[in-house]
Design a protein around this motif. Structure first.
Motif, short mmCIF file in Angstrom:
data_model
loop_
_atom_site.label_atom_id
_atom_site.label_comp_id
_atom_site.label_asym_id
_atom_site.label_seq_id
_atom_site.Cartn_x
_atom_site.Cartn_y
_atom_site.Cartn_z
N PRO A 36 0.83 -1.21 0.00
CA PRO A 36 0.00 0.00 0.00
C PRO A 36 0.87 1.26 0.00
O PRO A 36 1.97 1.27 0.55
CB PRO A 36 -0.79 -0.11 1.31
N THR A 37 0.36 2.31 -0.62
CA THR A 37 1.08 3.57 -0.68
C THR A 37 1.30 4.11 0.73
O THR A 37 0.38 4.12 1.55
CB THR A 37 0.30 4.59 -1.51
N THR A 38 2.52 4.53 0.98
CA THR A 38 2.93 4.98 2.31
C THR A 38 3.70 6.29 2.18
O THR A 38 4.43 6.48 1.21
CB THR A 38 3.83 3.91 2.97
N LEU A 57 1.02 5.16 7.10
CA LEU A 57 -0.15 4.88 6.27
C LEU A 57 -1.14 6.01 6.47
O LEU A 57 -1.49 6.34 7.61
CB LEU A 57 -0.76 3.54 6.64
N HIS A 61 -5.20 4.48 2.49
CA HIS A 61 -4.42 3.32 2.93
C HIS A 61 -4.28 3.25 4.45
O HIS A 61 -3.53 2.43 4.96
CB HIS A 61 -3.05 3.33 2.27
N ALA A 66 -4.31 -2.67 5.19
CA ALA A 66 -3.06 -2.17 4.61
C ALA A 66 -1.89 -2.39 5.57
O ALA A 66 -0.80 -2.78 5.16
CB ALA A 66 -3.19 -0.69 4.26
#
Length: 121
Positions: A36-38, A57, A61, A66
């Protein structure tokens, strides 16, 4: 003109050290492209023997699911803080502490206090 703080950071943080943390992050994202985008942060100054990378996060996300993706990918240990109130709602911070390529990686998520990330695994 630079401040004393800026000069101290430059003296304490070598480009090679930051590069090593950045390379570890790059390898993590290459090996696990579906993470997941972090929001990633390399804190400065860092000691040569204390390489760290922080991931937060956020937004879409910022979920237990996530967070669990990172737990499964990196292993490590999950800790949870006592519930607190933030913006009028009860929340709990959860942090995964793991090692990746010689770098300590901390992944943080803030979730509603009723969500137990241990139960989500």
């Amino acid at each position: 003109m630079t401040s004393t703080y800026t000069e101290a950071v430059r003296a304490a943080t070598s480009a090679d050290h930051q590069r090593a943390v950045a390379v570890a992050l790059s390898q993590l994202l290459a090996e696990f492209p579906d993470l997941p985008t972090t929001h990633w942060t390399i804190p400065v100054p860092q000691l040569a023997d204390d390489r760290m990378l922080y991931g937060h996060l956020q937004g879409a996300h910022e979920t237990a699911e996530a967070f669990q993706v990172y737990v499964k990918a990196l292993g490590g240990e999950v800790t949870s803080c006592a519930p607190s109130e933030r913006c009028g709602r009860k929340v709990r911070e959860h942090v995964l502490v793991a090692q990746w390529k010689g770098v300590r990686v901390d992944i943080q998520v803030i979730l509603p206090a009723a969500i137990d990330v241990e139960a989500a695994s």
